[in-house]
Design a protein around this motif. Structure first.
Motif, PDB file in Angstrom:
ATOM      1  N   UNK A 188      16.491-108.839 -40.220  1.00  0.00           N
ATOM      2  CA  UNK A 188      16.537-108.008 -41.309  1.00  0.00           C
ATOM      3  C   UNK A 188      17.544-106.950 -41.321  1.00  0.00           C
ATOM      4  N   UNK A 190      19.548-105.860 -38.798  1.00  0.00           N
ATOM      5  CA  UNK A 190      20.539-106.049 -38.131  1.00  0.00           C
ATOM      6  C   UNK A 190      21.786-107.373 -38.837  1.00  0.00           C
ATOM      7  N   UNK A 191      20.975-108.139 -39.463  1.00  0.00           N
ATOM      8  CA  UNK A 191      21.872-109.181 -40.049  1.00  0.00           C
ATOM      9  C   UNK A 191      22.573-108.624 -41.337  1.00  0.00           C
ATOM     10  N   UNK A 192      21.514-107.999 -42.212  1.00  0.00           N
ATOM     11  CA  UNK A 192      22.001-107.273 -43.298  1.00  0.00           C
ATOM     12  C   UNK A 192      22.516-105.875 -43.047  1.00  0.00           C
ATOM     13  N   UNK A 193      22.727-105.179 -44.134  1.00  0.00           N
ATOM     14  CA  UNK A 193      23.235-103.790 -43.928  1.00  0.00           C
ATOM     15  C   UNK A 193      22.116-102.921 -43.889  1.00  0.00           C
ATOM     16  N   UNK A 194      20.911-103.422 -44.114  1.00  0.00           N
ATOM     17  CA  UNK A 194      19.555-102.452 -44.074  1.00  0.00           C
ATOM     18  C   UNK A 194      19.704-101.471 -42.960  1.00  0.00           C
ATOM     19  N   UNK A 196      21.780-100.542 -40.744  1.00  0.00           N
ATOM     20  CA  UNK A 196      23.031 -99.252 -40.884  1.00  0.00           C
ATOM     21  C   UNK A 196      22.604 -98.264 -42.031  1.00  0.00           C
ATOM     22  N   UNK A 197      22.270 -98.711 -43.131  1.00  0.00           N
ATOM     23  CA  UNK A 197      21.925 -97.735 -44.239  1.00  0.00           C
ATOM     24  C   UNK A 197      20.753 -97.015 -43.750  1.00  0.00           C
ATOM     25  N   UNK A 199      19.768 -95.866 -41.001  1.00  0.00           N
ATOM     26  CA  UNK A 199      20.316 -94.988 -39.851  1.00  0.00           C
ATOM     27  C   UNK A 199      21.299 -93.823 -40.751  1.00  0.00           C
ATOM     28  N   UNK A 272      19.366 -93.021 -35.580  1.00  0.00           N
ATOM     29  CA  UNK A 272      19.521 -94.351 -34.878  1.00  0.00           C
ATOM     30  C   UNK A 272      18.021 -94.835 -34.454  1.00  0.00           C
TER      31      UNK A 272
END
Lengths: 354, 341, 508
Positions: A188, A190-194, A196-197, A199, A272
């Motif tokens: 969830x 790493x495959x969605x943008x969750x 990154x957002x 972080x 991170x």
């Protein structure tokens, strides 16, 4: 050289060290036996015992990555167990699968509601996370006791027992559940943008706001997830002993979870995060507990070990030690000016490192 | 609201100065949360009296102090830390460590004159460790005191896992002695110690440069440094004070329970933090009062008393009510903070 | 007339930060009983010089004489003991304490070992009186306006019998009346013999209050002048570093001028848009295909208006009109949804997410627009990132490099790429060329011109006026938080016109 720099190096090394110590002490430590088609052995025990902690720590990782903290997970563990067992125990047929599923459903929905409450206090009202979750941490155990009527509720319900002590395909069900959720969260984030957002919000909230990130909904989501996972952990813990102990279930689990996150290399300052690191951290903590037992040291001394581990880890992570180490690597005696945060307004240098 | 009328005065300002000092007694918004706690306390007393008739008796109120003297001391120590914007999670574990240390020292025949100072000092020492971690290594107070909590708990487990009774005559005397005050009131030596700690803390916070520096740090680390105040020393000292108070708390608790037990005080830090917050100290730092913390402890004690009086209400309501009160006060503080901006 | 002995004499001061020469052999002196203005654009070295004097930074070479003795202070506290007090731009007092405490903290009168509150309030009141302030020492500092807090900070500086008072941009958040009050206090102190170092970006204020000025540029001393001997125009040209004649010669590039059709609808329009204490209500029309330059010195309101246009701050006056429709831009997200993009002048604090990679930083805007659930497919992300790395020449050309490890110019390009990827209709660029090398600068300028040609409405903010003149179709001149002129760029508009407007508010 490169492998030492990897941020999972030290936690994995600690885990390896613990396993080596145990194997020297007990040569059968690494042995995994098959009995009745089930796997048995110390390693399996470690995995099973660390399942609830892993779940709570995964949620905690996401919360910490947004610069937050969730102190209420222990209380949620207690509430989830209390609700499920009280419902199942008072149902006409505690052994029916339908009853058990309904009980689990109620417990998890309630956990989600509690997480939403935390998220509301933090993201909408703007209360510091540590205080916002302190409210539920304090009141939560009272609520759990309210549900159980102050007694340790015990039930007999074979289907419910499966969550904590059952086996499926040779593996403990709790390990499968925790592993599956771990994978789902990893996918969830790493495959969605969750991921990154999360972080991005944790590293630089203002830049994220100006980039149009809706940080409120992201923060809300992580608190909800944290409580949901704590709820599942609560079901596991109560199923393991087939009892809901509102006072002691999940006691101090919030602190262990925070510790697992920190050992796993995610900074408490947010940003991170490493779910794999958190998993290693959780397993290290459980192995530490088991090692203490195997070595014949009274298990009560574990906190002292933990204290030493925490102090060592956080001191190694502290700015002063890191700067000293970094300076030594570069062969310089540290920053000569020794002034905090001195940064010229225009560092136009080309400090490109690859 | 605005007090910004800067009239440009031309000559001889002395009458103005005097007049100005005269209007010092205006209600400051900083006192609002404390007044809130006081209102809650009075309300609870009134409700208790109306419901049970014999609530406002000397015995009930004296017991309030007797049963909570250790918590008062813990809350006072925490007030210092929280005003600087820090937190101390280790106080409950330090109470246990200090208690079990004393019990085992008494068991091996040490006199009270040695043991009692040792109980206090072990707290100061843990506080010093925390202070160094927070200041030198810049570890967040939350984590540093969490580590200290594990450390103290672990050390007390090492000393003994089982509860050790204390039979030392000094402690026994201290726990049994009652000083009559007036006709129906009594106070114990523990109560006197707790109130003395409150008085000393009040003096330190409001009448010394150290105390004002504590507030200044809470108002802003950087500002305080730029104002030339001894920030580093003060930051370490507040944790030493909190640790020392926890040591004293451990002493009072062992007088109260006449035993030492390594599982004592689990979650006691939360009660103390809750008392401080309810007493009007901002968890973000910079504002708070020891007398407020005293009120906070009394409110918590009264909740307990009322629930006992009620008889039919179960003990867990205590926790729920504390949680709800905490929420109300935190939201109240937040509203004040937002309105200020 | 023999000039008195300087109370502070700094000679040949050099300070170097990793990669940057912050100060190079700067001389500076401060005489008792004067108001001395320290002047320079951003990065000129003003605050570095002040911090060198007060011991916040160590100096690499040079000498500092205070009262004739060579001194190096270990920190601001030591400098204060030697009579050098600083009042910072952001008031560094404790809002949670009373006015009296803020004045006296660290110098409390004692009685029986404790603080003597009565005497403390009396003394604080005396100091307040000396500055002509009628406020209650027992009142909480937070109950007062920023201007009063500023004056309280000066009061505090007086307690230590300051011989030198450093005022670092004390007027940046004060209104006209408050400034007048502050100046009365400053003059009173000057007449008492205090040496006052005054830093400000407001030209009028410098001329109103200062006796002498020292100008810095890029860490180098430009010169020391008596205020009455230096005309405003010359001051501004010394600040920006080109003599007017030379600047005129540089402008051989063809002029651009307004290209929008008469009666066209602006892509974005500000109508009386303003915010108290930050920028006075102004009108601004942005048309597709045009670059509008905002010229003005630091603190003139150029950044503030940009933030209002993007919804980063809330206006308390006026409105924004997007493509003819009045639209409230509640937050950056709303502005983004209306096709507005804003690249902040503070690249690190408000632009980039340092610990994320080049790829993630470029995709952040687009991804935020889509929400977290619908991740942009990797293949498309790769295409976008590759295209912009190539288009803008981002080095290293590695999408996985952490942005914080890039040089300033490349960081700026990454930020630009993020916004270009969202294909905005209106692009607001605040100091996109500051602190980056010449090559990157030229590339960014070229890109801006091309974007406008392709139909984007661009707002371009820069401290370098020649850059603004070169790129803009129209120029709005900002001064003292207000717009003083709207110029249509053309051959008749020269640098001296803009400089004149900035210096005096009137066309020269």
């Amino acid at each position: 050289m490169g492998i030492v720099r990897h941020r999972l190096f030290w936690p994995v090394a600690a885990l390896a060290l613990l396993i080596v110590v145990n194997t020297i002490n007990t040569p059968t430590f690494l042995r995994i036996r098959v009995r009745d088609g089930h796997l048995y052995g110390a390693l399996i025990d470690i995995l099973r015992n660390s399942s609830p902690l892993l779940l709570v720590a995964v949620g905690m990782t996401l919360v910490i990555a947004t610069r937050g903290i969730d102190l209420s997970v222990g209380a949620v563990v207690a509430i989830a167990g209390a609700v499920a067992l009280t419902y199942i125990g008072s149902a006409p047929d505690p052994s029916s699968v339908g009853t058990v599923i309904t009980g689990i459903g109620i417990a998890l929905v309630l956990s989600l509601v509690l997480g939403t409450w935390n998220g509301f206090l933090v993201s909408v009202i703007g209360i510091q996370p540590i205080i916002a979750t302190l409210v539920l941490m304090t009141a939560g155990r009272g609520i759990a006791m309210l549900i159980t009527g102050g007694m340790i509720t015990t039930i007999t319900s074979p289907p419910y027992k499966v969550i904590g002590s059952g086996y499926w395909a040779a593996l403990p069900v709790s390990v499968i559940v925790a592993g599956t959720i771990f994978l789902v969260v990893a996918l969830l984030t790493r495959r969605t943008a969750l991921g990154m957002l999360i972080e991005s919000v944790g590293i630089n909230p203002e830049a994220s706001r100006l980039a149009g990130v809706r940080s409120r909904s992201i923060i809300w989501t992580v608190y909800a997830m944290s409580a949901l996972f704590a709820g599942i952990a609560g079901l596991m813990i109560s199923s393991g002993v087939m009892a809901a102990d509102a006072n002691n279930a999940g006691m101090l689990i919030e602190l262990d979870a925070i510790l697992a996150v920190v050992i796993g290399g995610t900074s408490l300052a947010g940003g991170k995060f490493s779910l794999a690191g958190t998993m290693v951290g959780a397993i290290v903590l459980e192995t530490l507990d088991l090692t203490v037992t195997i070595l014949g040291i009274p298990p009560a001394v574990t906190p002292l070990f933990k204290a030493i581990v925490v102090i060592a880890v956080v001191v190694m992570q502290s700015p002063i030690v890191r700067n000293r180490l970094a300076a030594r690597r570069r062969g310089e005696p540290g920053d000569p000016r020794g002034v905090h945060g001195v940064q010229p307004a225009e560092p136009s240098s080309a400090e490109v490192t690859v | 609201m605005s007090t910004d009328q800067i009239s440009s005065r031309t000559a001889g300002g002395t009458p103005g100065v005097v007049a100005r000092l005269g209007r010092g007694l205006r209600l400051d918004r900083r006192y609002l949360p404390v007044l809130g706690a006081l209102a809650v306390l009075v309300l609870m007393l009134a409700v208790g009296q109306a419901r049970y008739g014999n609530f406002l008796s000397g015995r009930v109120l004296s017991n309030l102090f007797i049963n909570n003297s250790f918590l008062i001391v813990l809350a006072v120590g925490l007030t210092f830390v929280i005003i600087t914007g820090g937190i101390d999670l280790s106080v409950g574990a330090v109470v246990a460590l200090s208690g079990i240390l004393a019990a085992s020292l008494f068991q091996s025949g040490w006199p009270a004159a040695v043991v009692i100072p040792a109980m206090v000092l072990v707290g100061s020492l843990i506080g010093l460790v925390v202070g160094v971690m927070v200041h030198v290594f810049e570890i967040q107070p939350f984590i540093a005191t969490l580590a200290a909590m594990f450390l103290a708990r672990g050390l007390s487990y090492v000393i003994s896992l089982s509860s050790i009774p204390i039979t030392d005559p000094t402690i026994v005397w201290l726990s049994a002695y009652r000083i009559p005050v007036g006709e129906t009131w009594t106070i114990t030596p523990s109560g006197i110690i707790a109130l003395s700690v409150v008085a000393i803390a009040f003096y330190l916070l409001h009448h010394t440069q150290f105390g004002r520096t504590v507030y200044a740090i809470g108002g802003g680390d950087q500002s305080a440094t730029l104002m030339g105040l001894p920030v580093a020393r003060t930051k370490v000292l507040v944790y030493v004070i909190s640790g020392t108070c926890a040591g004293i708390g451990g002493f009072l608790f062992s007088v109260f329970s006449r035993s030492g037990y390594s599982l004592t005080g689990v979650g006691m830090e939360l009660d103390a933090i809750a008392a401080v917050v309810i007493g009007g100290t901002l968890l973000t730092g910079g504002s708070g009062f020891v007398l407020g913390s005293l009120l906070g402890v009394l409110v918590l004690g009264l909740i307990q008393t009322i629930i006992t009086f009620e008889g039919t209400l179960s003990s867990w309501w205590t926790k729920i009510v504390i949680g709800v009160l905490l929420l109300v006060f935190v939201v109240l503080q937040r509203v004040i903070a937002v309105r200020r901006r | 007339m023999t000039s008195p002995q300087p109370v502070v004499q700094m000679t040949g001061i050099s300070i170097e930060f990793p990669g940057v020469k912050a100060l190079q052999g700067v001389d500076f002196r401060l005489l008792p009983g004067e108001v001395h203005a320290l002047i320079g654009e951003n990065g000129a070295g003003k605050s570095t010089l002040i911090k060198a004097l007060t011991g916040v930074y160590g100096i690499d070479s040079g000498t500092i004489l205070v009262g004739g003795e060579e001194r190096v202070f270990a920190g601001p506290a030591r400098a204060q003991q030697a009579g050098i007090s600083t009042v910072y731009q952001e008031v560094n007092l404790c809002e949670n304490l009373s006015v009296g405490e803020n004045i006296m903290l660290g110098h409390e009168p004692r009685r029986f070992g404790g603080i003597d509150w009565r005497t403390l309030r009396h003394r604080a009141a005396t100091y307040l009186d000396r500055l002509g302030l009628d406020i209650d020492p027992a009142s909480s500092l937070s109950a007062h306006s920023l201007a009063v807090q500023q004056l309280v900070a000066i009061c505090r500086a007086m307690v230590v019998d300051a011989r030198v008072l450093i005022l670092d941009e004390p007027t940046s958040s004060l209104d006209a009346d408050e400034v007048a009050r502050l100046f009365r206090v400053i003059r009173g102190l000057r007449d008492d013999g205090v040496a006052i170092l005054f830093v400000s970006h407001f030209i009028d204020q410098i001329y109103e209050i200062s006796d002498r000025m020292t100008i810095l540029r890029n860490g180098v001393l430009v010169g020391e002048y008596l205020t009455r001997d230096l005309p405003r125009l010359e001051l501004v040209s010394k600040m920006i570093g080109k003599s007017l004649a030379v600047l005129e010669q540089l402008e051989e590039a063809p002029k651009r001028s307004a290209v929008h059709d008469e009666g066209a609808t602006p892509a974005l329009q500000a109508v009386g848009l303003g915010r108290r204490g930050s920028v006075q209500p102004i009108d601004l029309d942005l048309y597709a295909g045009e670059v509008v330059g905002l010229a003005g010195l630091l603190g003139s309101g150029r950044t503030e208006i940009a933030r209002l246009l993007y919804g980063a701050d809330r206006p308390d006056a006026g409105q924004t009109v997007v493509a003819g429709t009045p639209t409230r831009l509640r937050n950056p997200r709303t502005a983004m949804d209306h096709g507005i993009a804003f690249s902040s002048e503070h690249r690190k604090a408000e632009g980039l997410v340092g610990d994320l990679t080049v790829r993630e930083n470029i995709m952040l805007g687009l991804q935020a627009e889509r929400g977290w659930a619908r991740r942009i497919p990797r293949r498309r992300a790769d295409e976008v990132v590759e295209r912009y790395i190539e288009l803008l020449g981002i080095r290293p050309a590695d999408p996985e490099a952490l942005v914080r490890n890039l040089s300033g110019g490349n960081q700026q390009k990454v930020l630009l790429a993020r916004w270009l990827a969202t294909a905005p209709k209106v692009l607001i660029l605040d100091e996109p060329t500051r602190g980056i090398d010449v090559g990157a600068k030229a590339e960014i300028q070229r890109l801006i011109a091309e974007l406008a040609k392709d139909g984007m409405a661009v707002v371009f903010i820069s401290a370098e006026l020649e850059e603004v003149l070169r790129l803009s179709h129209r120029i709005a001149v900002m001064r003292d938080r207000a717009k003083v002129a709207d110029l249509v760029n053309g051959d008749d508009v020269g640098l001296d016109d803009v400089v004149g407007l900035i210096a005096s508010g009137r066309a020269s």
